[in-house]
Structures are given as structure tokens and as C-alpha cells.
Design a protein around this motif. Structure first.
Motif, PDB file in Angstrom:
ATOM      1  N   ARG A  74      46.676  37.778  28.654  1.00 37.16           N
ATOM      2  CA  ARG A  74      47.979  37.882  27.855  1.00 37.16           C
ATOM      3  C   ARG A  74      48.906  38.808  28.485  1.00 37.16           C
ATOM      4  NH1 ARG A  74      46.175  37.898  21.756  1.00 37.16           N
ATOM      5  NH2 ARG A  74      44.411  39.200  22.662  1.00 37.16           N
ATOM      6  N   LYS A  75      48.388  40.037  28.781  1.00 35.40           N
ATOM      7  CA  LYS A  75      49.113  41.242  29.023  1.00 35.40           C
ATOM      8  C   LYS A  75      48.739  41.351  30.599  1.00 35.40           C
ATOM      9  CE  LYS A  75      49.541  43.794  24.959  1.00 35.40           C
ATOM     10  NZ  LYS A  75      49.255  45.345  24.360  1.00 35.40           N
ATOM     11  N   PRO A  76      49.666  41.682  31.493  1.00 33.50           N
ATOM     12  CA  PRO A  76      49.345  41.813  33.265  1.00 33.50           C
ATOM     13  C   PRO A  76      48.028  42.600  33.210  1.00 33.50           C
ATOM     14  CG  PRO A  76      51.611  42.300  32.714  1.00 33.50           C
ATOM     15  CD  PRO A  76      50.961  42.117  31.508  1.00 33.50           C
ATOM     16  N   ALA A  77      47.113  42.058  33.952  1.00 33.67           N
ATOM     17  CA  ALA A  77      45.709  42.645  34.185  1.00 33.67           C
ATOM     18  C   ALA A  77      45.278  42.231  35.534  1.00 33.67           C
ATOM     19  CB  ALA A  77      44.867  42.324  32.853  1.00 33.67           C
ATOM     20  N   TYR A  78      44.085  42.832  35.893  1.00 28.46           N
ATOM     21  CA  TYR A  78      43.233  42.420  36.952  1.00 28.46           C
ATOM     22  C   TYR A  78      42.046  42.113  36.544  1.00 28.46           C
ATOM     23  CZ  TYR A  78      46.906  44.327  39.988  1.00 28.46           C
ATOM     24  OH  TYR A  78      48.090  44.892  40.897  1.00 28.46           O
ATOM     25  N   LYS A  79      41.063  41.296  37.215  1.00 28.90           N
ATOM     26  CA  LYS A  79      39.639  41.214  37.078  1.00 28.90           C
ATOM     27  C   LYS A  79      39.133  42.218  37.919  1.00 28.90           C
ATOM     28  CE  LYS A  79      40.086  36.366  36.541  1.00 28.90           C
ATOM     29  NZ  LYS A  79      39.446  35.043  36.832  1.00 28.90           N
ATOM     30  N   LEU A  80      38.134  42.944  37.589  1.00 29.72           N
ATOM     31  CA  LEU A  80      37.375  43.952  38.495  1.00 29.72           C
ATOM     32  C   LEU A  80      36.003  43.673  38.500  1.00 29.72           C
ATOM     33  CD1 LEU A  80      39.127  47.191  37.294  1.00 29.72           C
ATOM     34  CD2 LEU A  80      39.904  45.750  39.076  1.00 29.72           C
ATOM     35  N   ILE A 131      37.759  37.950  27.356  1.00 32.53           N
ATOM     36  CA  ILE A 131      39.036  38.096  27.584  1.00 32.53           C
ATOM     37  C   ILE A 131      39.668  36.940  28.471  1.00 32.53           C
ATOM     38  CG2 ILE A 131      40.720  39.898  28.579  1.00 32.53           C
ATOM     39  CD1 ILE A 131      39.199  41.155  26.622  1.00 32.53           C
ATOM     40  N   GLY A 132      40.391  36.042  27.612  1.00 33.11           N
ATOM     41  CA  GLY A 132      40.742  34.612  28.065  1.00 33.11           C
ATOM     42  C   GLY A 132      39.809  34.118  28.651  1.00 33.11           C
ATOM     43  N   PRO A 133      39.555  33.646  29.785  1.00 36.67           N
ATOM     44  CA  PRO A 133      38.568  32.893  30.567  1.00 36.67           C
ATOM     45  C   PRO A 133      37.226  33.594  31.150  1.00 36.67           C
ATOM     46  CG  PRO A 133      40.044  32.824  32.112  1.00 36.67           C
ATOM     47  CD  PRO A 133      40.725  33.562  30.798  1.00 36.67           C
ATOM     48  N   MET A 134      37.422  35.037  30.935  1.00 32.20           N
ATOM     49  CA  MET A 134      36.454  35.823  31.509  1.00 32.20           C
ATOM     50  C   MET A 134      35.573  36.594  30.274  1.00 32.20           C
ATOM     51  SD  MET A 134      37.952  39.213  33.644  1.00 32.20           S
ATOM     52  CE  MET A 134      36.163  39.936  33.447  1.00 32.20           C
ATOM     53  N   MET A 135      34.521  36.966  30.664  1.00 33.73           N
ATOM     54  CA  MET A 135      33.488  37.608  29.724  1.00 33.73           C
ATOM     55  C   MET A 135      33.608  39.163  30.422  1.00 33.73           C
ATOM     56  SD  MET A 135      32.082  37.945  27.020  1.00 33.73           S
ATOM     57  CE  MET A 135      31.682  36.245  26.765  1.00 33.73           C
TER      58      MET A 135
END
Length: 118
Positions: free
Chosen positions: A35-41, A83-87
Motif C-alpha cells: 500500500r505504501k512504497p516498500a521493498y521486500k527484503l 503484508i499484501g501477498p507476502m508474509m
């Protein structure tokens, strides 16, 4: 910040319940579904904890290239959160700058992965 912005006082035993560890980012990817700009780490915490995933709203100060290999601090004992499609399995820690954009908590020495904050 005023005194009312401070969290309630806790004992040392309460602090020790929060398990903050040092890890190394081994993969950083765009997260357009957030929803807000983010990265998957993807963060390596060493043999005892292993590799964990996190979502981090750090796009203002960091590019994907700047994150590869970076040491970060994270809470590793919160339950996973969708968080969205990721855990998201850990909470990557940072402080807000004057505009509220996140600056990562890091270390200034080469520490073993998985080291615990105390």
C-alpha cells in the motif's frame, strides 16, 4: 516530542522479551503490491535463526543496489504478519527522519550474523 509521546516505563525483563538481532540483507526486491512504497527484503541472521523475509518502507533513502549486503537490526520474535501477498517474518528497524521517512538501524563494525542486542 513531548512526555506524552513516550512509551510507558518497563522493566529490564520486559526489554529482554524483544529479541533484536543483526542480519545481512542478501536480497532486496521491489514490492509494488504494498500500500505504501516498500521493498521486500531477504535477511540472513546466521545458522541459529536462518534466512527471514521482511517488508520495509525504506524506498525514500535507499535504492535496491544500496541494500545488498547491508547489515540491519530486526526484531526476530514477533509472529509473522501478512503484508499484501507476502508474509513478513521479522520487523526491520529504523528511525524517522525529519519528514518521517525511515532510516535503517545499522552497526558500524563487522559483527557476526545473529548477534543479539542487549
Amino acid at each position: 516530542m513531548s512526555a506524552s509521546d513516550l512509551a510507558p516505563q518497563i522493566g529490564f525483563d520486559d526489554f529482554m522479551k524483544v529479541d533484536v538481532r543483526i542480519g545481512r540483507i542478501i536480497k532486496a526486491e521491489p514490492f509494488p503490491e504494498a500500500r505504501k512504497p516498500a521493498y521486500k527484503l531477504t535477511i540472513d541472521f546466521g545458522d541459529a535463526i536462518g534466512v527471514k523475509k521482511s517488508s520495509a518502507q525504506i524506498t525514500h533513502h535507499y535504492t535496491l543496489d544500496q541494500l545488498d549486503g547491508r547489515k540491519v537490526a530486526a526484531v526476530v520474535n514477533f509472529p509473522p504478519r501478512q503484508i499484501g501477498p507476502m508474509m513478513s517474518e521479522v520487523l526491520t528497524l529504523g528511525f524517522p527522519d525529519a519528514e518521517g521517512n525511515v532510516v535503517l538501524v545499522g552497526v558500524d563494525r563487522d559483527l557476526p550474523l545473529g548477534g543479539r542486542l542487549f
